[in-house]
Design an enzyme around this catalytic site. Structure first.
Site, short mmCIF file in Angstrom:
data_model
loop_
_atom_site.label_atom_id
_atom_site.label_comp_id
_atom_site.label_asym_id
_atom_site.label_seq_id
_atom_site.Cartn_x
_atom_site.Cartn_y
_atom_site.Cartn_z
N GLU B 60 -9.57 11.08 -1.74
CA GLU B 60 -9.98 9.53 -2.01
C GLU B 60 -11.31 9.15 -1.00
OE1 GLU B 60 -6.34 10.12 -1.48
OE2 GLU B 60 -6.21 9.01 -3.70
N HIS B 129 3.57 1.34 -3.29
CA HIS B 129 2.63 1.24 -4.99
C HIS B 129 3.13 0.11 -5.66
CE1 HIS B 129 3.62 5.40 -4.14
NE2 HIS B 129 2.38 6.09 -4.22
#
Lengths: 358, 334
Positions: B60, B129
């Site tokens: 990322e 998450h």
């Protein structure tokens, strides 16, 4: 201009070219010495990272950049700006925080740039600009431009995740970029040996099946030859490389650091004997391309140029306070996008309270 | 108008912008052959090829940075982060780099980039998450943050974000992907401006302010309150930065009561910011202090009953609304 490898070797056949490079290194040296002095006079704020001793590592590679190539570097960026040809007065003005500075006084020493010369910064977070430089190479590839990116950084950047992600992406995407690690042996006060399990930093390229090599960063022509060759390869074959240029900073990490707590006087003295400028000047003398008179007049010329840059920077105005909120956003609709955020904004942020300073 | 899911609306916006402007390209993990972890980009790799729809490694920081660099050279990358939780490993790129570039370089270069990423909770995805971190980014000058609540908004706002010259964090929501709604036809070239909130339901007794999935909850709560004779107005913020304070203030001046609902944690959140604004702008209009309702201030637990207890679901939003009305002496008819 882009140069083929054999041309790079030809510096010593071309007196004008040879002297131009010497003059550039002398200019950088003088600029840095005077910037240091101006800092102690409080005309420059913040951090100030000098590249004294690293002139050959900078000039050698940057001189190989062609008309479609881009340059990124770290916060030790004055040398890069001068090497791409930015005006010393505009660079000094940026250090002084003046509106005539290369970033209009908004960036300071660490955030120089020159978009017209495709120098895209001076970056302040160690290693942070490496992925961004990869993106520039991606844009060249996307547009099918036969250019390359030169991305410089210090040895300290090689232990941060962004370094590894950037090299991996450049390799898996086969991008035209040369990563140049300017290894001055210390990240602030921590030595490469202490911080890097593989202190021969160029070998890290192996992990990405990338070409890596090390050259003496105090040998202008060695840097120039290697950088020229790798940039040509990047342009022609769209392949990345890691070039390690070993050098030494004669000053501390920044002006606030004397650079003596972690280095011995003997070590410093031994590197002073390998001063890149003296060394290159000696080479030119050997080839009868330079005499003492020429060197003296060149020193005087660059000293005058830097003095003039200081004069101009000192005389230039500071940025207008009315520009405090300019360029946070650039989309032409930003004012209308944000106008409804003005209501009940904190004091000083809503329009009716903006004038508190005047 | 066509009936599309939130996912399909996003896909249509991407497809149209890829078609319209060859500077636009997509980049992200699994967005090509895999067609996207949440299938937003399904079909686009096959249609546009690997150059326009670039698959990335799990990297990322690397590929957000690459998006920034490509944007600095004039391309218009749309970068997908699989979920907002993973953007934290690219935080340096977003906050220290994308948000700062135009300003610290004196306005000489910009970053026309979109980062798309879903946030939200409710599918037992647990602590790492299930976060709603959009306010972290809404805090930062230099960024714009968009968080649509329905398919048409997702479509119109994504097209605007891609055409914007500044870095935009476009926050989607996992639970919204399958929600359907009417979306304008492509030939209308429908876009929605950034910085404009929307009154999703009109009412007179109470204003509920929300963004993203919580707007749906607020609308459901408004229906329940209507059963008791209360008419709640629901303001959908649509964008968090720029924040349309005016629409909220206008509504509060009408209803004299306000509840700010959000899925993330309240402390230092959207409600905190809006309560301060409303306190100043509506000091004489309020019948009670602004109230906030949000997710429980714990890392999201796994066990379903615990997860449900941690979310700001309809029951919790409704309870907050009724409590606020009761504070003003309004108890309702049911």
């Amino acid at each position: 201009m882009a140069r083929a490898v054999d041309e790079v070797h030809d510096v010593l056949q071309d007196g004008e070219q040879a002297l131009r490079l010497l003059r550039l290194m002398l200019l950088i040296r003088r600029f840095e010495e005077r910037a240091e002095e101006q800092y102690t006079r409080a005309r420059i704020g913040g951090y100030l990272h000098l590249a004294i001793g690293e002139e050959a590592a900078n000039v050698g590679s940057i001189d190989c950049l062609g008309p479609d190539d881009y340059l990124f570097t770290s916060y030790r960026d004055h040398a890069a700006a001068l090497a791409v040809g930015s005006s010393p007065a505009a660079v000094m003005a940026e250090l002084f925080g003046k509106v005539t500075g290369v970033a209009r006084g908004y960036g300071g020493s660490m955030h120089l740039l020159d978009v017209d010369r495709r120098f895209l910064g001076g970056w302040g977070i160690v290693g942070g600009h490496l992925p961004i430089a990869v993106g520039a190479a991606l844009a060249l590839d996307y547009r099918d431009v036969a250019g390359a990116v030169l991305c410089q950084f210090g040895d300290g950047a090689t232990n941060i995740g962004a370094f590894h992600e950037a090299l991996n992406l450049a390799a898996v995407w086969s991008l035209p970029i040369v990563f140049q690690v300017i290894n001055n042996l210390y990240g602030m006060g921590t030595s490469v040996e202490q911080s890097s399990a593989e202190p021969e930093l160029y070998k890290r390229a192996c992990a990405y099946r990338m070409h890596g090599e090390r050259v003496d960063g105090n040998d202008l022509l060695a840097v120039r030859e290697a950088a020229g060759r790798l940039l040509t390869r990047a342009r022609e074959e769209s392949r990345p490389a890691l070039l390690e240029t070993t050098t030494y900073r004669f000053r501390g990490h920044s002006v606030a650091d004397a650079g003596k707590a972690y280095r011995t006087a003997e070590e410093l003295a031994s590197w002073r004997e390998r001063d890149p400028i003296a060394r290159y000047a000696g080479l030119l003398r050997e080839h009868d391309l330079l005499d003492d008179g020429q060197l003296e007049s060149m020193r005087k010329e660059v000293a005058d140029e830097v003095s003039e840059a200081i004069r101009e920077a000192a005389a230039a105005p500071a940025p207008d306070l009315g520009g405090l909120y300019e360029n946070v956003y650039g989309d032409e609709r930003w004012r209308e996008q944000f106008e409804r955020m003005d209501t009940a904004a904190p004091f000083g942020e809503r329009m009716e309270t903006r004038s508190w300073q005047s | 108008m066509a009936e599309l899911t939130y996912r399909e609306a996003l896909r249509r916006a991407l497809d149209e912008e890829l078609e319209r402007d060859d500077r636009v390209f997509l980049m992200g993990e699994e967005i090509g052959r895999f067609e996207g972890s949440y299938k937003v980009t399904a079909g686009l790799w096959a249609k546009y090829g690997p150059k326009r729809v670039r698959e990335t490694p799990i990297s990322e920081e690397g590929f957000v940075g690459a998006g920034i660099g490509a944007a600095m050279l004039g391309l218009r990358p749309v970068v997908e982060i699989m979920t907002i939780n993973f953007i934290l490993v690219a935080q340096d790129m977003v906050v220290n780099h994308a948000a700062k570039i135009r300003y610290m370089f004196g306005g000489k270069v910009g970053v026309p980039m979109v980062i798309r990423t879903p946030g939200g909770a409710g599918a037992q995805l647990t602590a790492q998450h299930s976060q709603s971190l959009e306010v972290w980014f809404a805090h930062v000058p230099g960024l714009k943050v968009v968080a649509p609540s329905n398919p048409a908004d997702a479509y119109g706002l994504l097209k605007s974000a891609i055409r914007d010259d500044d870095p935009v964090l476009f926050v989607e929501n996992l639970v919204l992907y399958n929600v359907t709604g009417s979306v304008p036809e492509p030939e209308e070239d429908f876009t929605l401006p950034l910085g404009r909130a929307h009154v999703a339901r009109e009412g007179t007794d109470l204003t509920i302010v929300a963004h993203s999935y919580t707007v749906r909850r607020a609308l459901a709560v408004a229906d329940r309150l209507a059963q008791s004779g209360f008419e709640a107005e629901v303001v959908d913020l649509r964008t968090l930065r720029p924040l349309d304070v005016d629409t909220v203030v206008e509504s509060v001046r009408k209803t004299n009561r306000v509840l700010i609902a959000e899925e993330g944690w309240a402390t230092y959140g959207v409600g905190a910011e809006l309560a301060a604004r409303i306190g100043r702008a509506c000091f004489d209009d309020l019948d009670a202090p602004p109230e906030r309702v949000a997710g429980a201030e714990v890392p999201m637990p796994y066990a379903k009953p615990l997860e449900l207890a941690a979310l700001a679901l309809e029951d919790k939003v409704e309870a907050a609304a009724r409590s606020l009305l009761a504070e003003c002496g309004l108890v309702g008819s049911a």
